[in-house]
Every structure is written in C-alpha cells, then in structure tokens.
Design a protein around this motif. Structure first.
Motif, PDB file in Angstrom:
ATOM      1  N   ARG A 122       1.043  -1.278   0.043  1.00  0.00           N
ATOM      2  CA  ARG A 122      -0.327   0.206   0.214  1.00  0.00           C
ATOM      3  C   ARG A 122       0.792   1.152   0.168  1.00  0.00           C
ATOM      4  O   ARG A 122       0.307   2.328  -0.490  1.00  0.00           O
ATOM      5  N   GLU A 144       4.452  13.479   5.032  1.00  0.00           N
ATOM      6  CA  GLU A 144       5.568  13.756   3.871  1.00  0.00           C
ATOM      7  C   GLU A 144       5.735  14.254   3.336  1.00  0.00           C
ATOM      8  O   GLU A 144       5.897  15.646   4.019  1.00  0.00           O
ATOM      9  N   THR A 151       0.309  15.305  -4.560  1.00  0.00           N
ATOM     10  CA  THR A 151      -0.778  14.883  -5.536  1.00  0.00           C
ATOM     11  C   THR A 151      -1.913  14.656  -4.706  1.00  0.00           C
ATOM     12  O   THR A 151      -1.991  13.569  -3.697  1.00  0.00           O
ATOM     13  N   GLY A 152      -2.898  14.914  -5.401  1.00  0.00           N
ATOM     14  CA  GLY A 152      -4.288  14.137  -4.506  1.00  0.00           C
ATOM     15  C   GLY A 152      -4.550  12.497  -4.919  1.00  0.00           C
ATOM     16  O   GLY A 152      -4.609  12.351  -3.696  1.00  0.00           O
ATOM     17  N   ASP A 153      -4.128  11.607  -5.712  1.00  0.00           N
ATOM     18  CA  ASP A 153      -3.594  10.225  -5.809  1.00  0.00           C
ATOM     19  C   ASP A 153      -3.235   9.994  -4.245  1.00  0.00           C
ATOM     20  O   ASP A 153      -2.833   9.210  -3.081  1.00  0.00           O
ATOM     21  N   LYS A 154      -1.500  11.064  -4.146  1.00  0.00           N
ATOM     22  CA  LYS A 154      -0.754  10.605  -3.147  1.00  0.00           C
ATOM     23  C   LYS A 154      -1.688  10.874  -1.289  1.00  0.00           C
ATOM     24  O   LYS A 154      -1.723  10.377  -0.035  1.00  0.00           O
ATOM     25  N   THR A 169      -4.667  10.661  -0.920  1.00  0.00           N
ATOM     26  CA  THR A 169      -5.477   9.341  -0.547  1.00  0.00           C
ATOM     27  C   THR A 169      -5.193   8.733   0.010  1.00  0.00           C
ATOM     28  O   THR A 169      -4.868   7.964   0.753  1.00  0.00           O
ATOM     29  N   ARG A 170      -3.330   7.688  -0.835  1.00  0.00           N
ATOM     30  CA  ARG A 170      -3.007   6.820  -0.442  1.00  0.00           C
ATOM     31  C   ARG A 170      -2.921   7.675   0.916  1.00  0.00           C
ATOM     32  O   ARG A 170      -2.255   6.400   2.043  1.00  0.00           O
ATOM     33  N   ARG A 217      -3.575   9.028   3.896  1.00  0.00           N
ATOM     34  CA  ARG A 217      -5.229   8.735   4.123  1.00  0.00           C
ATOM     35  C   ARG A 217      -5.456   7.141   4.545  1.00  0.00           C
ATOM     36  O   ARG A 217      -5.866   6.966   5.695  1.00  0.00           O
ATOM     37  N   THR A 218      -5.143   6.630   3.898  1.00  0.00           N
ATOM     38  CA  THR A 218      -5.214   5.062   3.760  1.00  0.00           C
ATOM     39  C   THR A 218      -4.634   4.560   4.818  1.00  0.00           C
ATOM     40  O   THR A 218      -4.980   4.116   5.276  1.00  0.00           O
TER      41      THR A 218
END
Length: 120
Positions: free
Chosen positions: A36, A53, A70-73, A75-76, A78-79
């Motif tokens: 992950r 980060e 980035t938005g993807d980072k 989200t990652r 948060r997960t």
C-alpha cells in the motif's frame, strides 16, 4: 544507496529535526504497509497524530517540493493513516492531520525547510 535515495534520506533527517524543534514527537519513520505504501514520518502534536510527507528537491531542477503532493498521494496517505491507527489503538482524540515538509537544496548554502500543516 543510490544518489536519489541518499538525497531523500537527507531530506527526511532534516524534516524530522525540524518537526522535533517545532515541538512534535516523532513516533516512526518510513513506516511501510505492505504494497500500500509508506508514511515518511509519523508524529504527534498534542493529542493529534501527524502523518508527514517529505519531499526533497534540488533547487531549480523540478517543481518546488510543496507542489509535489498530488490528490492520489493524499488519498494514499489517508488510507495508510487509517491502517496505522487501526494497528495502534484507534484514532487519537485530536484526530489525524496530514502535513508536508518540503526541503529544497540550493547549489550553495543551507537547505531550506518548509513545514506546511494540515495540507489535506
């Protein structure tokens, strides 16, 4: 360790020192959660968990480190934060905050470290 890995490690060392100097308590560095991903630094500030980060860049080569989240980072992260809290007794009373520490290394002189709180 290659040059990029050494650069990242140096930036993370500076970031951890900056966070400690700002009164945060560093709990873990480079916490991995299988495939992950990884959280660079986990810390606490008061009763909040801080997922940090770290982005390190040489001056002038790329976009500034603070523009690299980035938005993807997010989200990652948060997960990963959810996984961390699940494994460590649940979310703290102060919640979870995502911070960014940008480290810029000039050609000459000292590194510039910028700590942005609550970026997501």
């Amino acid at each position: 360790m290659n040059a990029q890995g050494a650069l990242g490690r140096y930036g993370e060392d500076l970031a951890a020192r900056t966070l400690r100097n700002a009164g945060l308590t560093v709990l873990a560095r480079n916490w991995r959660c299988g495939r992950r991903g990884e959280i660079d630094i986990l810390a606490t500030e008061g009763d909040a968990l801080v997922v940090c980060e770290v982005k390190t860049r040489r001056e002038g080569r790329y976009q500034p480190p603070t523009a690299a989240l980035t938005g993807d980072k997010i989200t990652r992260l948060r997960t990963l934060a959810e996984r961390w809290t699940a494994e460590h007794g649940g979310a703290p009373p102060g919640g979870v905050r995502i911070d960014l520490v940008g480290v810029t290394l000039p050609v000459r002189g000292a590194a510039r470290v910028e700590h942005l709180r609550g970026v997501a």
